[in-house]
Motif scaffolding. Structure first.
Motif, PDB file in Angstrom:
ATOM      1  N   ALA A 198      -8.438 -44.773  79.013  1.00 18.50           N
ATOM      2  CA  ALA A 198      -9.101 -44.898  77.723  1.00 18.50           C
ATOM      3  C   ALA A 198     -10.207 -43.863  77.549  1.00 18.50           C
ATOM      4  O   ALA A 198     -10.684 -43.659  76.445  1.00 18.50           O
ATOM      5  CB  ALA A 198      -9.691 -46.299  77.566  1.00 18.50           C
ATOM      6  N   TYR A 199     -10.611 -43.197  78.621  1.00 16.94           N
ATOM      7  CA  TYR A 199     -11.697 -42.240  78.533  1.00 16.94           C
ATOM      8  C   TYR A 199     -11.186 -40.880  78.079  1.00 16.94           C
ATOM      9  O   TYR A 199     -10.097 -40.457  78.449  1.00 16.94           O
ATOM     10  CB  TYR A 199     -12.395 -42.091  79.884  1.00 16.94           C
ATOM     11  N   VAL A 200     -12.004 -40.181  77.297  1.00 17.23           N
ATOM     12  CA  VAL A 200     -11.622 -38.862  76.804  1.00 17.23           C
ATOM     13  C   VAL A 200     -12.794 -37.899  76.997  1.00 17.23           C
ATOM     14  O   VAL A 200     -13.931 -38.313  77.226  1.00 17.23           O
ATOM     15  CB  VAL A 200     -11.219 -38.901  75.313  1.00 17.23           C
ATOM     16  N   TYR A 201     -12.490 -36.625  76.907  1.00 11.78           N
ATOM     17  CA  TYR A 201     -13.491 -35.567  76.980  1.00 11.78           C
ATOM     18  C   TYR A 201     -13.435 -34.773  75.680  1.00 11.78           C
ATOM     19  O   TYR A 201     -12.423 -34.770  74.982  1.00 11.78           O
ATOM     20  CB  TYR A 201     -13.207 -34.626  78.160  1.00 11.78           C
ATOM     21  N   VAL A 202     -14.525 -34.091  75.368  1.00 11.44           N
ATOM     22  CA  VAL A 202     -14.583 -33.216  74.202  1.00 11.44           C
ATOM     23  C   VAL A 202     -14.702 -31.786  74.697  1.00 11.44           C
ATOM     24  O   VAL A 202     -15.618 -31.467  75.460  1.00 11.44           O
ATOM     25  CB  VAL A 202     -15.770 -33.570  73.287  1.00 11.44           C
ATOM     26  N   ALA A 203     -13.759 -30.940  74.279  1.00 17.13           N
ATOM     27  CA  ALA A 203     -13.769 -29.529  74.655  1.00 17.13           C
ATOM     28  C   ALA A 203     -14.269 -28.692  73.479  1.00 17.13           C
ATOM     29  O   ALA A 203     -13.834 -28.884  72.350  1.00 17.13           O
ATOM     30  CB  ALA A 203     -12.368 -29.077  75.057  1.00 17.13           C
ATOM     31  N   VAL A 204     -15.210 -27.786  73.762  1.00 15.49           N
ATOM     32  CA  VAL A 204     -15.708 -26.848  72.756  1.00 15.49           C
ATOM     33  C   VAL A 204     -15.335 -25.450  73.209  1.00 15.49           C
ATOM     34  O   VAL A 204     -15.822 -24.959  74.225  1.00 15.49           O
ATOM     35  CB  VAL A 204     -17.238 -26.959  72.588  1.00 15.49           C
ATOM     36  N   ALA A 205     -14.418 -24.807  72.487  1.00 10.50           N
ATOM     37  CA  ALA A 205     -13.913 -23.482  72.835  1.00 10.50           C
ATOM     38  C   ALA A 205     -14.138 -22.550  71.647  1.00 10.50           C
ATOM     39  O   ALA A 205     -13.365 -22.578  70.683  1.00 10.50           O
ATOM     40  CB  ALA A 205     -12.430 -23.547  73.199  1.00 10.50           C
ATOM     41  N   PRO A 206     -15.175 -21.731  71.664  1.00 10.98           N
ATOM     42  CA  PRO A 206     -15.553 -20.925  70.491  1.00 10.98           C
ATOM     43  C   PRO A 206     -14.452 -20.038  69.937  1.00 10.98           C
ATOM     44  O   PRO A 206     -14.397 -19.796  68.735  1.00 10.98           O
ATOM     45  CB  PRO A 206     -16.711 -20.072  71.030  1.00 10.98           C
ATOM     46  N   GLY A 207     -13.537 -19.532  70.767  1.00  8.50           N
ATOM     47  CA  GLY A 207     -12.554 -18.581  70.272  1.00  8.50           C
ATOM     48  C   GLY A 207     -11.215 -19.162  69.902  1.00  8.50           C
ATOM     49  O   GLY A 207     -10.238 -18.422  69.801  1.00  8.50           O
ATOM     50  N   GLU A 208     -11.139 -20.481  69.677  1.00  6.25           N
ATOM     51  CA  GLU A 208      -9.829 -21.090  69.476  1.00  6.25           C
ATOM     52  C   GLU A 208      -9.583 -21.633  68.079  1.00  6.25           C
ATOM     53  O   GLU A 208      -8.654 -22.394  67.861  1.00  6.25           O
ATOM     54  CB  GLU A 208      -9.614 -22.201  70.510  1.00  6.25           C
ATOM     55  N   GLY A 209     -10.409 -21.276  67.121  1.00 11.42           N
ATOM     56  CA  GLY A 209     -10.128 -21.661  65.738  1.00 11.42           C
ATOM     57  C   GLY A 209      -9.955 -23.149  65.542  1.00 11.42           C
ATOM     58  O   GLY A 209     -10.894 -23.920  65.693  1.00 11.42           O
ATOM     59  N   ALA A 210      -8.727 -23.587  65.202  1.00  8.30           N
ATOM     60  CA  ALA A 210      -8.445 -24.995  64.939  1.00  8.30           C
ATOM     61  C   ALA A 210      -8.726 -25.875  66.157  1.00  8.30           C
ATOM     62  O   ALA A 210      -8.915 -27.077  66.026  1.00  8.30           O
ATOM     63  CB  ALA A 210      -6.986 -25.163  64.516  1.00  8.30           C
ATOM     64  N   ARG A 211      -8.758 -25.259  67.346  1.00  8.09           N
ATOM     65  CA  ARG A 211      -9.002 -26.009  68.572  1.00  8.09           C
ATOM     66  C   ARG A 211     -10.422 -25.819  69.086  1.00  8.09           C
ATOM     67  O   ARG A 211     -10.715 -26.070  70.251  1.00  8.09           O
ATOM     68  CB  ARG A 211      -7.998 -25.560  69.636  1.00  8.09           C
ATOM     69  N   ALA A 212     -11.326 -25.393  68.204  1.00  7.46           N
ATOM     70  CA  ALA A 212     -12.701 -25.124  68.629  1.00  7.46           C
ATOM     71  C   ALA A 212     -13.387 -26.386  69.137  1.00  7.46           C
ATOM     72  O   ALA A 212     -14.224 -26.336  70.030  1.00  7.46           O
ATOM     73  CB  ALA A 212     -13.500 -24.521  67.481  1.00  7.46           C
ATOM     74  N   LEU A 213     -13.051 -27.515  68.562  1.00  4.71           N
ATOM     75  CA  LEU A 213     -13.618 -28.797  68.985  1.00  4.71           C
ATOM     76  C   LEU A 213     -12.475 -29.799  69.025  1.00  4.71           C
ATOM     77  O   LEU A 213     -11.933 -30.166  67.990  1.00  4.71           O
ATOM     78  CB  LEU A 213     -14.700 -29.256  67.998  1.00  4.71           C
ATOM     79  N   ARG A 214     -12.097 -30.233  70.225  1.00  5.50           N
ATOM     80  CA  ARG A 214     -10.943 -31.112  70.339  1.00  5.50           C
ATOM     81  C   ARG A 214     -11.112 -32.076  71.494  1.00  5.50           C
ATOM     82  O   ARG A 214     -11.945 -31.877  72.378  1.00  5.50           O
ATOM     83  CB  ARG A 214      -9.656 -30.292  70.537  1.00  5.50           C
ATOM     84  N   LEU A 215     -10.311 -33.137  71.474  1.00  6.16           N
ATOM     85  CA  LEU A 215     -10.314 -34.124  72.545  1.00  6.16           C
ATOM     86  C   LEU A 215      -9.289 -33.755  73.606  1.00  6.16           C
ATOM     87  O   LEU A 215      -8.190 -33.292  73.282  1.00  6.16           O
ATOM     88  CB  LEU A 215      -9.973 -35.513  71.988  1.00  6.16           C
ATOM     89  N   VAL A 216      -9.654 -33.941  74.874  1.00  8.46           N
ATOM     90  CA  VAL A 216      -8.731 -33.718  75.986  1.00  8.46           C
ATOM     91  C   VAL A 216      -8.832 -34.909  76.929  1.00  8.46           C
ATOM     92  O   VAL A 216      -9.834 -35.622  76.950  1.00  8.46           O
ATOM     93  CB  VAL A 216      -9.030 -32.408  76.741  1.00  8.46           C
ATOM     94  N   ARG A 217      -7.784 -35.129  77.704  1.00  9.97           N
ATOM     95  CA  ARG A 217      -7.749 -36.267  78.626  1.00  9.97           C
ATOM     96  C   ARG A 217      -8.277 -35.932  80.021  1.00  9.97           C
ATOM     97  O   ARG A 217      -8.646 -36.822  80.772  1.00  9.97           O
ATOM     98  CB  ARG A 217      -6.315 -36.795  78.748  1.00  9.97           C
ATOM     99  N   GLU A 218      -8.288 -34.666  80.369  1.00  4.91           N
ATOM    100  CA  GLU A 218      -8.747 -34.247  81.690  1.00  4.91           C
ATOM    101  C   GLU A 218      -9.828 -33.178  81.528  1.00  4.91           C
ATOM    102  O   GLU A 218      -9.752 -32.347  80.637  1.00  4.91           O
ATOM    103  CB  GLU A 218      -7.584 -33.691  82.519  1.00  4.91           C
TER     104      GLU A 218
END
Length: 364
Positions: A96-116
């Motif tokens: 049930a736990y998630v992480y938030v990834a911030v990747a400045p150069g990824e456009g639509a994926r600049a702020l997204r949820l990841v499981r690991e």
């Protein structure tokens, strides 16, 4: 059950509800056991569907008394993890736990949820977040729109996406200076989440105040909601960071005018607890001596640094309880850095503990 509930104490502790076979079906805690347990057996529209299903199955209960609410909170968390009662659904499973990834150069994926935590090839990862994935995703979506990071493309092609016109995208899709603005904004978000720069938050707070001052209440409300989502991500990240930092803490909670409870806490675990009588130990100076003995005897002189990726997900519940309780002001706390425990650092340890006995100190 009525007789047993009527005889419950009014102090803090943990209660264990059992069914007709003697199996534990629910574990709870309260700072007033009698009041809390009695409430289950009183008709109330506030009862959740879970409680309404559970109460008819209760045939017995046990209690475990504690000296403080903090102890009850920690004991409840440990017992739920060990026993896993059927009605304790609020204790999240690791998935049930998630992480938030911030990747400045990824456009639509600049702020997204990841499981690991290692799922993002670029950028930084924050968490784990113990709130439901749905609530974190909604918060992330609101933050993307607030900061203009909601681009619909992963790669810039010079053609603006629909969200540029809606004001939700700074123009990563167009590349050039707009794409650079997008990357800088994502970088500022990373710095905000890390706690190194709150400029982006203050900037949008000013915009909200300006909108309200111009009577643009619709925009002000939208900015307010976006900032609330941003605060949610920031506050949850602070809990994860608190667990990762592996701090040594001395916690002091006064029970009454004559007694207090001392805890030695590291990361998510209570290593030692002790009830002290002011008169029996010689007042504040005696307590200071007791705290010094506890710190030097229980905390290792050398503290290993632990990164966020090393946090076991099941530790987060306990870490959040400790963090939230200390932030509430219900107890006094002081951090004991490893250097205070080194040879020749007795003066620094003494001064830190004296602050705790006199006024209390908490920099969480």
């Amino acid at each position: 059950m009525k007789e047993k509930v009527a005889g419950l104490p009014a102090g803090p502790g943990v209660y264990l509800m059992k069914d007709g076979r003697g199996d534990i079906i629910y574990i709870g805690k309260s700072k007033n056991l009698k009041q809390r347990v009695s409430s289950y057996f009183q008709p109330s529209a506030a009862h959740s569907s879970k409680i309404r299903r559970m109460v008819p199955q209760i045939r017995d209960l046990d209690i475990i008394r504690t000296d403080t609410e903090f102890e009850a909170l920690m004991l409840e968390c440990r017992l739920i993890r060990e026993r896993r009662p059927i009605y304790n659904r609020k204790m999240k499973t690791p998935r049930a736990y998630v992480y938030v990834a911030v990747a400045p150069g990824e456009g639509a994926r600049a702020l997204r949820l990841v499981r690991e935590p290692d799922a993002a090839a670029e950028g930084r990862v924050f968490g784990p977040y113990t709130a439901g994935a749905g609530s974190i995703e909604r918060a992330a979506a609101a933050v993307r729109e607030l900061l203009g990071l909601a681009c619909l493309k992963n790669r810039p092609d010079g053609i603006p996406c629909l969200n540029v016109k809606l004001g939700k995208c700074l123009g990563f899709c167009r590349g050039g200076e707009d794409g650079q603005r997008h990357r800088e904004q994502a970088e500022r978000l990373s710095e905000l989440m890390e706690g190194s720069d709150d400029g982006v938050y203050r900037e949008w707070e000013r915009k909200m105040e300006e909108a309200a001052g111009q009577f643009d209440f619709e925009r002000a409300a939208k900015l307010r909601d976006g900032l609330a989502s941003l605060r949610l991500l920031m506050s949850k990240q602070r809990v994860a960071s608190f667990a990762a930092e592996n701090r040594n803490l001395i916690v002091l909670e006064e029970l009454d005018a004559n007694t207090a409870k001392v805890f030695c806490v590291r990361r998510n675990a209570v290593l030692h607890s002790e009830k002290v009588d002011w008169a029996g130990i010689g007042g504040p100076e005696g307590l200071l001596l007791r705290l010094r003995e506890a710190a030097t005897g229980i905390f290792a002189p050398v503290q290993q640094e632990v990164g966020a990726e090393a946090i076991r997900r099941e530790e987060i519940d306990e870490a959040q309880i400790i963090y939230s309780y200390l932030r509430s002001g219900a107890a006094k706390a002081v951090e004991i850095p490893a250097e205070w425990l080194a040879p020749g650092a007795a003066a620094a340890l003494e001064e830190g503990l004296r602050r705790l006995t006199e006024t209390g100190s908490s920099d969480l």
